[in-house]
Scaffold this active site. Structure first.
Site, mmCIF file in Angstrom:
data_model
loop_
_atom_site.group_PDB
_atom_site.id
_atom_site.type_symbol
_atom_site.label_atom_id
_atom_site.label_comp_id
_atom_site.label_asym_id
_atom_site.label_seq_id
_atom_site.Cartn_x
_atom_site.Cartn_y
_atom_site.Cartn_z
ATOM 1 N N CYS A 76 6.829 9.362 18.540
ATOM 2 C CA CYS A 76 6.717 9.479 17.077
ATOM 3 C C CYS A 76 5.237 9.456 16.694
ATOM 4 O O CYS A 76 4.496 8.551 17.089
ATOM 5 C CB CYS A 76 7.467 8.325 16.413
ATOM 6 N N CYS A 109 4.190 6.259 14.934
ATOM 7 C CA CYS A 109 4.125 5.138 15.880
ATOM 8 C C CYS A 109 2.831 5.230 16.699
ATOM 9 O O CYS A 109 2.177 4.212 16.955
ATOM 10 C CB CYS A 109 5.325 5.160 16.823
ATOM 11 N N ASP A 132 -3.915 10.786 4.620
ATOM 12 C CA ASP A 132 -3.085 11.930 5.012
ATOM 13 C C ASP A 132 -3.995 13.034 5.556
ATOM 14 O O ASP A 132 -5.057 13.321 5.016
ATOM 15 C CB ASP A 132 -2.286 12.433 3.811
ATOM 16 N N HIS A 170 7.492 6.183 5.492
ATOM 17 C CA HIS A 170 6.131 6.171 4.961
ATOM 18 C C HIS A 170 6.172 6.343 3.453
ATOM 19 O O HIS A 170 7.055 6.996 2.909
ATOM 20 C CB HIS A 170 5.266 7.261 5.604
HETATM 21 P P1 5GP Z 1 6.594 13.833 4.501
HETATM 22 O O1 5GP Z 1 6.724 15.283 4.135
HETATM 23 O O2 5GP Z 1 7.344 13.510 5.766
HETATM 24 O O3 5GP Z 1 6.907 12.912 3.381
HETATM 25 O O4 5GP Z 1 5.051 13.606 4.765
HETATM 26 C C1 5GP Z 1 4.439 13.534 6.012
HETATM 27 C C2 5GP Z 1 2.960 13.522 5.765
HETATM 28 O O5 5GP Z 1 2.330 13.181 6.985
HETATM 29 C C3 5GP Z 1 2.381 14.864 5.335
HETATM 30 O O6 5GP Z 1 1.739 14.709 4.075
HETATM 31 C C4 5GP Z 1 1.420 15.234 6.443
HETATM 32 O O7 5GP Z 1 0.253 15.871 5.973
HETATM 33 C C5 5GP Z 1 1.131 13.896 7.095
HETATM 34 N N1 5GP Z 1 0.840 13.957 8.506
HETATM 35 C C6 5GP Z 1 1.556 14.616 9.462
HETATM 36 N N2 5GP Z 1 1.001 14.436 10.673
HETATM 37 C C7 5GP Z 1 -0.083 13.646 10.480
HETATM 38 C C8 5GP Z 1 -1.066 13.121 11.372
HETATM 39 O O8 5GP Z 1 -1.066 13.336 12.592
HETATM 40 N N3 5GP Z 1 -2.041 12.338 10.813
HETATM 41 C C9 5GP Z 1 -2.077 12.068 9.484
HETATM 42 N N4 5GP Z 1 -3.085 11.300 9.053
HETATM 43 N N5 5GP Z 1 -1.170 12.553 8.613
HETATM 44 C C10 5GP Z 1 -0.192 13.330 9.110
HETATM 45 ZN ZN ZN Z 2 7.657 5.955 14.470
#
Ligand code: 5GP
Ligand code: ZN
Length: 115
Positions: free
Chosen positions: A4, A7, A30, A98
């Site tokens: 994950c 994680c 983000d 999150h």
């Molecule tokens: P969701 O759409 O699941 O609510 O949001 C996931 C968020 O995680 C997105 O805004 C995306 O830009 C962010 N995100 C995805 N992968 C990574 C990562 O590896 N590092 C960081 N800092 N943010 C991430």
């Molecule tokens: Zn996780």
């Protein structure tokens, strides 16, 4: 959940800009910010989403961290929005609980369905 992505961030295995961290929670920027302030707040322990039998103490720690992060990011006075996308209709893409903290500019008023 060794594979994950959040994680892995919580374990410090992926470079991330950390805003706040304690024993239970980590907040980081983000990677694809949608607002001038866009910070993610997660429990270090893996839960897929808010409906994943998350203990109330964990929820309390995550939501307590919200106000700390808002202060650290300088938006506690100007205001901010928190979002926890949950499941398919909410377009959740990372399946580790999150909370998005968004601010630093005026957010749109609407919260209705997409087109
Ligand atoms: P969701 O759409 O699941 O609510 O949001 C996931 C968020 O995680 C997105 O805004 C995306 O830009 C962010 N995100 C995805 N992968 C990574 C990562 O590896 N590092 C960081 N800092 N943010 C991430
Ligand atoms: Zn996780």
């Amino acid at each position: 959940m060794s594979d994950c992505i959040f994680c892995r961030i919580a374990r410090g295995e992926i470079p991330t800009t950390v805003v706040y961290e304690d024993d239970d929670v980590i907040a980081f920027e983000d990677v694809n910010p949608q607002m001038p302030v866009h910070t993610l707040i997660i429990p270090k322990q893996h839960y897929a989403h808010i409906g994943d039998d998350v203990p109330s103490e964990v929820l309390g720690k995550v939501f307590s961290a919200v106000k700390t992060v808002a202060a650290l990011k300088g938006v506690e006075q100007t205001g901010y929005r928190i979002i926890a996308n949950t499941g398919k209709d909410a377009c959740q893409t990372v399946h580790h609980l999150h909370v998005h903290l968004l601010g630093g500019a005026r957010l749109p008023l609407g919260m209705g369905p997409a087109d």
